[in-house]
Design a protein around this motif. Structure first.
Motif, PDB file in Angstrom:
ATOM      1  N   ALA A 170       0.840  -1.207   0.000  1.00  0.00           N
ATOM      2  CA  ALA A 170       0.000   0.000   0.000  1.00  0.00           C
ATOM      3  C   ALA A 170       0.870   1.251   0.000  1.00  0.00           C
ATOM      4  N   ALA A 171       1.915   1.257   0.833  1.00  0.00           N
ATOM      5  CA  ALA A 171       2.809   2.418   0.885  1.00  0.00           C
ATOM      6  C   ALA A 171       3.524   2.612  -0.437  1.00  0.00           C
ATOM      7  N   ARG A 172       3.994   1.519  -1.023  1.00  0.00           N
ATOM      8  CA  ARG A 172       4.700   1.622  -2.304  1.00  0.00           C
ATOM      9  C   ARG A 172       3.766   2.132  -3.405  1.00  0.00           C
ATOM     10  N   LEU A 173       2.527   1.618  -3.435  1.00  0.00           N
ATOM     11  CA  LEU A 173       1.559   2.051  -4.441  1.00  0.00           C
ATOM     12  C   LEU A 173       1.279   3.544  -4.315  1.00  0.00           C
ATOM     13  N   MET A 174       1.099   4.022  -3.096  1.00  0.00           N
ATOM     14  CA  MET A 174       0.791   5.434  -2.886  1.00  0.00           C
ATOM     15  C   MET A 174       1.986   6.316  -3.274  1.00  0.00           C
ATOM     16  N   LYS A 175       3.185   5.877  -2.945  1.00  0.00           N
ATOM     17  CA  LYS A 175       4.387   6.644  -3.315  1.00  0.00           C
ATOM     18  C   LYS A 175       4.509   6.742  -4.836  1.00  0.00           C
ATOM     19  N   GLU A 176       4.328   5.604  -5.515  1.00  0.00           N
ATOM     20  CA  GLU A 176       4.484   5.586  -6.972  1.00  0.00           C
ATOM     21  C   GLU A 176       3.384   6.377  -7.666  1.00  0.00           C
ATOM     22  N   ARG A 177       2.145   6.236  -7.198  1.00  0.00           N
ATOM     23  CA  ARG A 177       1.005   6.865  -7.882  1.00  0.00           C
ATOM     24  C   ARG A 177       1.025   8.377  -7.744  1.00  0.00           C
ATOM     25  N   TYR A 178       1.511   8.884  -6.592  1.00  0.00           N
ATOM     26  CA  TYR A 178       1.439  10.325  -6.342  1.00  0.00           C
ATOM     27  C   TYR A 178       2.810  10.982  -6.260  1.00  0.00           C
ATOM     28  N   GLY A 179       3.837  10.261  -6.699  1.00  0.00           N
ATOM     29  CA  GLY A 179       5.173  10.850  -6.779  1.00  0.00           C
ATOM     30  C   GLY A 179       5.732  11.295  -5.443  1.00  0.00           C
ATOM     31  N   VAL A 180       5.457  10.534  -4.393  1.00  0.00           N
ATOM     32  CA  VAL A 180       5.952  10.882  -3.051  1.00  0.00           C
ATOM     33  C   VAL A 180       7.377  10.355  -2.904  1.00  0.00           C
ATOM     34  N   SER A 181       8.324  11.244  -2.665  1.00  0.00           N
ATOM     35  CA  SER A 181       9.730  10.835  -2.550  1.00  0.00           C
ATOM     36  C   SER A 181      10.184  10.724  -1.099  1.00  0.00           C
ATOM     37  N   ARG A 182       9.286  11.002  -0.164  1.00  0.00           N
ATOM     38  CA  ARG A 182       9.642  10.907   1.251  1.00  0.00           C
ATOM     39  C   ARG A 182       9.552   9.468   1.734  1.00  0.00           C
ATOM     40  N   GLY A 183      10.352   9.137   2.720  1.00  0.00           N
ATOM     41  CA  GLY A 183      10.340   7.801   3.283  1.00  0.00           C
ATOM     42  C   GLY A 183       9.309   7.676   4.391  1.00  0.00           C
ATOM     43  N   VAL A 184       9.007   6.425   4.753  1.00  0.00           N
ATOM     44  CA  VAL A 184       8.053   6.203   5.830  1.00  0.00           C
ATOM     45  C   VAL A 184       8.457   4.971   6.637  1.00  0.00           C
ATOM     46  N   TYR A 185       8.275   5.093   7.949  1.00  0.00           N
ATOM     47  CA  TYR A 185       8.447   3.961   8.861  1.00  0.00           C
ATOM     48  C   TYR A 185       7.064   3.567   9.361  1.00  0.00           C
ATOM     49  N   ILE A 186       6.737   2.292   9.204  1.00  0.00           N
ATOM     50  CA  ILE A 186       5.439   1.775   9.644  1.00  0.00           C
ATOM     51  C   ILE A 186       5.685   0.668  10.657  1.00  0.00           C
TER      52      ILE A 186
END
Length: 285
Positions: free
Chosen positions: A72-88
């Motif tokens: 889910a995180a990868r899909l959201m990053k790719e779809r909306y061009g998010v270059s920030r990292g996330v810790y879950i």
């Protein structure tokens, strides 16, 4: 550093009917789904760098691209061009591979939480469409509440919550393949199907007794036949006095619903005599 918290409740099927196999390989279904307060919890915060880090206290789940929350995180990053990292961090409470949509609910919670963390401002309809790319149960888990689902499970109509009640869930120590169960189901040969109309009417009238009568899951015809452990749990719950008993999803978890708290301990203790994973929850309203 901002932290975002999301709950990921378990889902149960009050009704699951399979109408036919579709040309796209999925099955055409009708389901009435609701949530219980047995839940995973996700904690999310930004990380420096373009990366996704997933952790959990549970030592038996994947923490990479095999995990739906990671996907889910990868899909959201790719779809909306998010270059920030996330810790879950995933605090896992829902049993795995149990027919309770735990992985789907984790993915839903990740999508909701990251929409807030990254301030994307996506409407719920768009988040649900994203979720449908990850799995058939994810859109419902994003929406929550109670819903009548059609199509392959992604066409949702929100409906009132069922009457408040106790839920006892028991999972035998086996894994059941959803694809395998659907593959062995012969929907066109079934002589009877659960009636979605009766369940919807019972819920709208607020009749707990009629909800119990309308419970039904055609996948039981496959799973109960192949896994005697599942049938044993169902028979035990009925014998101990649960008001309604059904297998959730493709199994192997069986749940009993009870209107009176006085029955809960008896059923819980009776099941614990031979089943390690037994949980007591409430229907979410």
């Amino acid at each position: 550093m901002t932290k975002i918290y999301e709950k990921a409740p378990a889902k149960i099927n009050l009704l699951l009917d399979v109408l036919r196999k579709r040309e796209d390989g999925y099955h055409e279904v009708e389901m009435v789904m609701t949530m219980v307060d047995l839940a995973d919890r996700l904690e999310m915060e930004e990380l420096p760098g373009d990366r996704i880090v997933l952790s959990s206290q549970a030592g038996f789940i994947p923490l990479d691209e095999k995990n739906l929350a990671f996907q889910a995180a990868r899909l959201m990053k790719e779809r909306y061009g998010v270059s920030r990292g996330v810790y879950i961090h995933l605090d896992k409470r829902i049993p795995v591979a149990a027919g309770l949509a735990g992985g789907s609910s984790d993915a839903a919670a990740a999508l909701r939480g990251l929409n807030r963390l990254w301030k994307l401002g996506l409407p719920q309809s768009e988040i649900e469409a994203l979720g449908a790319e990850l799995g058939s149960d994810v859109p419902f888990c994003i929406r929550g509440g109670t819903a009548f689902a059609r199509g392959r499970g992604e066409v949702l109509e929100s409906i009132p919550s069922p009457p408040q009640c106790w839920v006892v869930l028991a999972k035998p120590p086996i894994n059941v393949s959803t694809a395998d169960v659907y593959g062995k189901l012969r929907a066109n040969e079934l002589t009877s199907h659960p009636k979605a109309g009766e369940m919807l009417s019972a819920i709208r009238r607020g009749s707990f007794q009629d909800v119990c009568k309308a419970l039904g899951n055609v996948l039981e015809t496959v799973t109960l036949e192949r896994y005697p452990e599942v049938r044993q749990i169902k028979d035990c719950m009925i014998k101990l006095g649960a008001d309604g008993v059904l297998m959730s999803g493709s199994g192997p978890t069986v749940f009993g619903i009870l209107s009176k708290e006085t029955k809960v301990a008896r059923i819980y203790n009776g099941l614990r005599g031979f089943c390690k994973e037994v949980y007591v929850a409430r229907m979410l309203t």
